[in-house]
Design an enzyme around this catalytic site. Sequence first.
Site, short mmCIF file in Angstrom:
data_model
loop_
_atom_site.label_atom_id
_atom_site.label_comp_id
_atom_site.label_asym_id
_atom_site.label_seq_id
_atom_site.Cartn_x
_atom_site.Cartn_y
_atom_site.Cartn_z
N TRP A 83 0.95 -1.15 0.07
CA TRP A 83 -0.03 0.08 0.08
C TRP A 83 1.05 1.27 -0.10
O TRP A 83 0.65 2.15 0.75
CB TRP A 83 -0.88 0.04 1.33
CG TRP A 83 -1.81 -1.23 1.31
CD1 TRP A 83 -2.63 -1.65 0.46
CD2 TRP A 83 -1.81 -2.10 2.41
NE1 TRP A 83 -3.37 -2.85 0.64
CE2 TRP A 83 -2.81 -3.28 2.18
CE3 TRP A 83 -1.01 -2.31 3.51
CZ2 TRP A 83 -2.95 -4.18 2.76
CZ3 TRP A 83 -1.07 -3.44 4.42
CH2 TRP A 83 -2.25 -4.37 4.18
N THR B 96 1.76 4.64 -1.35
CA THR B 96 1.59 5.88 -2.19
C THR B 96 2.68 6.41 -2.78
O THR B 96 3.66 6.57 -2.08
CB THR B 96 0.57 6.71 -1.23
OG1 THR B 96 -0.51 6.05 -0.75
CG2 THR B 96 0.10 7.93 -2.35
N SER C 107 10.83 -3.08 18.90
CA SER C 107 10.65 -1.79 18.40
C SER C 107 12.08 -1.18 18.23
O SER C 107 12.14 -0.09 17.41
CB SER C 107 9.77 -0.84 19.23
OG SER C 107 10.54 -0.69 20.71
N GLU D 289 2.09 13.81 10.10
CA GLU D 289 1.48 13.42 9.21
C GLU D 289 -0.05 13.18 9.51
O GLU D 289 -1.01 13.55 8.31
CB GLU D 289 2.01 11.88 8.88
CG GLU D 289 1.42 11.08 7.73
CD GLU D 289 1.76 9.58 7.59
OE1 GLU D 289 1.02 8.75 6.58
OE2 GLU D 289 2.61 9.13 8.11
N GLY E 214 -29.85 13.58 -4.32
CA GLY E 214 -31.05 12.48 -4.46
C GLY E 214 -30.51 11.44 -5.75
O GLY E 214 -29.51 10.99 -5.52
#
Length: 412
Positions: free
Chosen positions: A187, A189, A209, A273, A370
């Site tokens: 994913w 971008t 981490s 971000e 509508g």
Amino acid sequence: MHKLFAVRSLSSAIVKSFKSLQNQQAAFSTSLLLDDTQKQFKESVAKFAQENIAPYAEKIDRTNSFPKEINLWKLMGDFNLHGITAPEEYGGLNLGYLYHCIALEEISRASGAVAVSYGVQSNVCINQLVRNGTPDQKQKYLPKLISGDHIGALAMSEPNAGSDVVSMKCRADRVDGGYVLNGNKMWCTNGPVANTLIVYAKTDTTAGSKGITAFIIEKEMPGFSTAQKLDKLGMRGSDTCELVFENCFVPNENVLGQEGKGVYVLMSGLDLERLVLAAGPVGIMQACMDIVIPYVRQREQFGRPIGEFQLIQGKLADMYTALQSSRSYVYAVAKDCDNGKIDPKDCSGTILLAAERATQVALQAIQCLGGNGYINEYPTGRLLRDAKMYEIAAGTSEIRRLVIGRELFKHQ
């Protein structure tokens, strides 16, 4: 044929309304939020976006691609939009996060897809380099990114590591002179078109981490490739893909920050971000209002414009307050960040509020139109599909709630 003509006549009226931006903006006053210089900047970016981006918004969505006849990246670079938070020595404007939010809002108003790609370029890539890069890294990468000659991206998520980013499997093994990367990112971008990418990988699989490091990747590096572009529900045209690393050598000088400090680089940038990207759904909400207000003035039922009916006026009021409250929150937090007060719960709060409100405002825009709202002659469907992304990207709404709740509990 008569119905088709009526649809196109109303659609034409909406297009004409975009050309009277000053009148539209007067109805959405920012006098309590911005000073005169900031208002002038907002008007300038709005004019630029409506003239150069908005005319291509429908085509970008339909073709799932930026227009070939115009280089929007370079055009935004020539207008000094990419480097709003970057120092002047690299070609930036050094204006801060409020100006950055204003710019992204107006670009999003013109095209959600262009805005999210712009946000990744200007904030997620450029701003991360500004905040964490060495002088040599900044000098090497920033000028071309800021000018729009190069395109930037960032990749942390993987096919099996989204919100649980620490569980990433992409590895960076130490070798003489640098690291060898192996793994996949998902994913991403701008991935298919990016020249410069910030990528996170594990340099120590036993350190949790503290074993993650950020790297600057160049598209020409052997062993790096991109998979097929993803076909998304919304934000179509904002190119997104999977990244593939197969024994990709990255030299030591391309470590961003320090080895093992990738999570710090990631999380410190993620707050900003979320703030800057929160301006995206604000722009989408404004675009919804740009469509709905002229429509309810033109569309007649029972012998008068539907905007005279209280039910429609109630919807307009709900849409307006959702927009203005979200905008006020984003601007207020941006001002705090410019003053050095970066609060994770408020950065998460801005995009949580704006993203969920934008989805609801887009749904109400469809309802106000509508049957016309449900056909692709009008942009309301695109706005809904684009708005939904902001509830998922840069941390889902659920993760944002966790961040806010955790911060509140911790401070108590």
